[in-house]
Scaffold this active site. Structure first.
Site, PDB file in Angstrom:
ATOM      1  CG  ASP A 255      -1.886   1.095   1.299  1.00 41.85           C
ATOM      2  OD1 ASP A 255      -2.762   1.148   0.422  1.00 41.85           O
ATOM      3  OD2 ASP A 255      -1.793   1.932   2.225  1.00 41.85           O
TER       4      ASP A 255
ATOM      5  CD  GLU B 283      16.745 -13.902   3.257  1.00 40.97           C
ATOM      6  OE1 GLU B 283      16.262 -14.716   4.089  1.00 40.97           O
ATOM      7  OE2 GLU B 283      17.244 -12.809   3.596  1.00 40.97           O
TER       8      GLU B 283
END
Length: 558
Positions: free
Chosen positions: A210, A270
């Site tokens: 957002d 990751e």
């Protein structure tokens, strides 16, 4: 708990590139506990419906603990579920169900600000020397006691509120109860990265971020300059809001923000096959920011574009100008296009209300959306052709609408409950009084009336989404040969082995278009009208054709 799906070499690490993402506003999707508000179990119950529609992923608007003054976009605990939506087990069950259906789950992270009831803010406001005293944007008053500068809130009024404990002002780009975090503090950044890791460990496939360009403000808190009248527009805030009067150089869009985005991307990398789409809220610099935030492989994967969330129906010329600017100003970016979302009037009303052939218009525009280079967001209910609901002032919930009523009626009209069954109480959304009323006009458009109707808008969405999957060039191919001739817009999507000419008649009158390749053939005959004979394509009003070009040679840059 770690719900990560075990990856295999066959998994597409770039699944997000060209993905179609279905946005769910959880308060209004499906109520399962009888409180009149949708919940996570309701989403899980309806995931087969989303899967059958044919989208790739689901973006879920906030469900974190919150005082709900801005309906979840004011977070009081980033790592827990608000009880009205369920609990963490319900979330885990939803992830498991989605993945079993082949759907990705993206959650809406609101990182720029918290609720004023968040423990971080409670500590920060308690004194000027506590451990979190600079976790939020605090500033002294001017000598005359006024706010530190002229920054304005999107929700109306100054972007500063006086706190009587610290005897300082705190900044808020939105409600006074949504204080902005200080991203110049590295401890704040790390804590937010820890939040992202928490949800990645639970198995989410990505984030919708957002107000991604609001994270950082100018350290010097300099005044924003005025924006010339001729440059003002209402793409971010309604025209009645003085927020549009400023050139927002200093309250957002700071270059240091990119360094944080790179840290977030490194964390996401990751976890294989994760992706983020950032919402860029800016009326002046949106394309530049989109380009800056998504270029290369170390920043965001894609950014949410506002160009087609405007009030005026896009003409062929307007679309041509948008795509031309996009190619010129954001050549290295990846956009996520949308026509509707939880913040704007539904496009079936914004654009199509005055059309006698409304369904044809919506079909043509949806075909256009799904042939653009980029990813796509569909907002819940647009696949049903839902118009904006007319919500009375007495039923209004949105503080934005209450503030600017009646010129701007807020966002409740696009947030009303989804109609599942025409003849059920509250259209099958809930068996009790709903948080917003189900619109009377929506009952006839309910899911059970459309899923088995070969001529329905829902069935069309199924068909065009299936068509897109069958033609991967529409998801990941290049775009070139953009052309506008009167009410006709055309473009070519191509890769090394395929090329599709996409032609759109964005007008009332039938047209004829020359197609140079004599052996070209229309490939979307089951979707929209068009006839191709001896190199001449005939298109009716508000229609589209997609044509396979067997001998295409790219002669222009996208």
């Amino acid at each position: 708990m770690n719900n990560q799906t075990t990856l295999t070499p066959s998994i597409d690490q770039d699944w997000w590139r060209g993905a179609v993402i279905y946005q769910v506003y959880p308060r209004s999707y499906q109520d399962t506990n009888g409180d009149g508000i949708g919940d996570l179990k309701g989403i899980t119950q309806r995931l087969p419906y989303i899967s059958a529609l044919g989208t790739d992923a689901v973006w879920i608007s906030p469900f974190f603990k919150s005082p709900m003054k801005d309906f979840g976009y004011d977070v009081s605990d980033y790592c827990d579920i608000d009880p009205m939506f369920g609990n963490l087990q319900d979330f885990d069950d939803m992830i498991e169900k989605a993945h079993s259906l082949g759907l990705k789950i993206m959650i809406d992270l609101v990182l720029s600000h918290t609720a004023d009831s968040h423990e971080w803010f409670k500590e920060s406001r308690s004194s000027k020397d506590n451990a979190k005293h600079d976790w939020y944007v605090w500033a002294d008053a001017k000598p005359d006691g006024s706010a530190p500068n002229n920054w304005l809130s999107i929700f109306g009024g100054p972007a500063w509120t006086w706190d009587t404990t610290r005897c300082q002002y705190y900044m808020h780009n939105f409600l006074t109860s949504q204080p902005d975090l200080n991203f110049h503090n590295m401890d704040v950044q790390q804590s937010l990265l820890d939040v992202a890791r928490f949800w990645l460990e639970r198995g989410v496939d990505g984030f919708r971020l957002d107000t991604i360009n609001f994270y950082m403000c100018d350290k010097q808190l300099r005044d924003n300059p005025a924006l010339p009248i001729e440059e003002r527009n209402d793409t971010i805030a309604p025209s009645v809001n003085p927020y549009n009067f400023q050139n927002h150089l200093y309250d957002k869009n700071q270059p240091e923000n990119i360094l944080f985005l790179e840290r977030l991307r490194a964390l996401m990398d990751e976890y294989p096959a994760r992706a983020a789409v950032g919402e860029v809220g800016d009326a002046q610099y949106g394309m530049k920011i989109l380009n800056d935030y998504t270029q290369g492989n170390s920043r965001m994967h894609m950014c949410y574009s506002f160009e087609f969330l405007s009030g005026k129906a896009p003409s062929a010329d307007y679309i041509f100008n948008v795509l031309s600017r996009f190619s010129k100003e954001a050549p290295n970016s990846w956009s996520c296009w949308a026509f509707s979302n939880h913040d704007v009037v539904r496009h079936a009303t914004r654009w199509a209300d005055n059309h006698t052939d409304k369904d044809d218009y919506l079909r043509m525009m949806t075909t256009f959306l799904l042939t653009l280079r980029g990813s796509v967001c569909l907002y819940q209910g647009e696949e049903l052709g839902l118009p904006e609901a007319d919500v009375s002032f007495d039923d209004l919930q949105d503080p934005y609408g209450i503030q600017f009523w009646p010129t701007f009626k807020g966002r409740d009209g696009c947030r009303t409950p989804i109609p599942w069954e025409k003849d059920a109480v509250n259209a099958g959304f809930s068996d009790t009084k709903t948080w917003l009323p189900v619109a009377e006009s929506h009952y006839a458009l309910s899911v059970d009336q459309q899923v088995n109707d070969s001529n329905s808008i829902y069935t069309f969405y199924q068909q065009i989404l299936s068509f897109r999957r069958e033609h991967p060039v529409l998801a990941k191919g290049e775009l070139s040969e953009l052309n506008c001739d009167g009410q006709v817009l055309s473009l070519v999507r191509h890769d090394d082995s395929n090329a599709l000419l996409c032609v759109f008649n964005i007008g009332n009158d039938p047209v004829e278009v020359n197609v140079p390749q004599k052996d070209a053939a229309i490939v979307n005959t089951h979707l929209v009208s068009g006839q191709l004979q001896e190199g001449t394509l005939t298109l009716g009003a508000w229609s589209a054709s997609i044509i396979e070009l067997p001998h295409f040679k790219n002669t222009s840059k996208r």
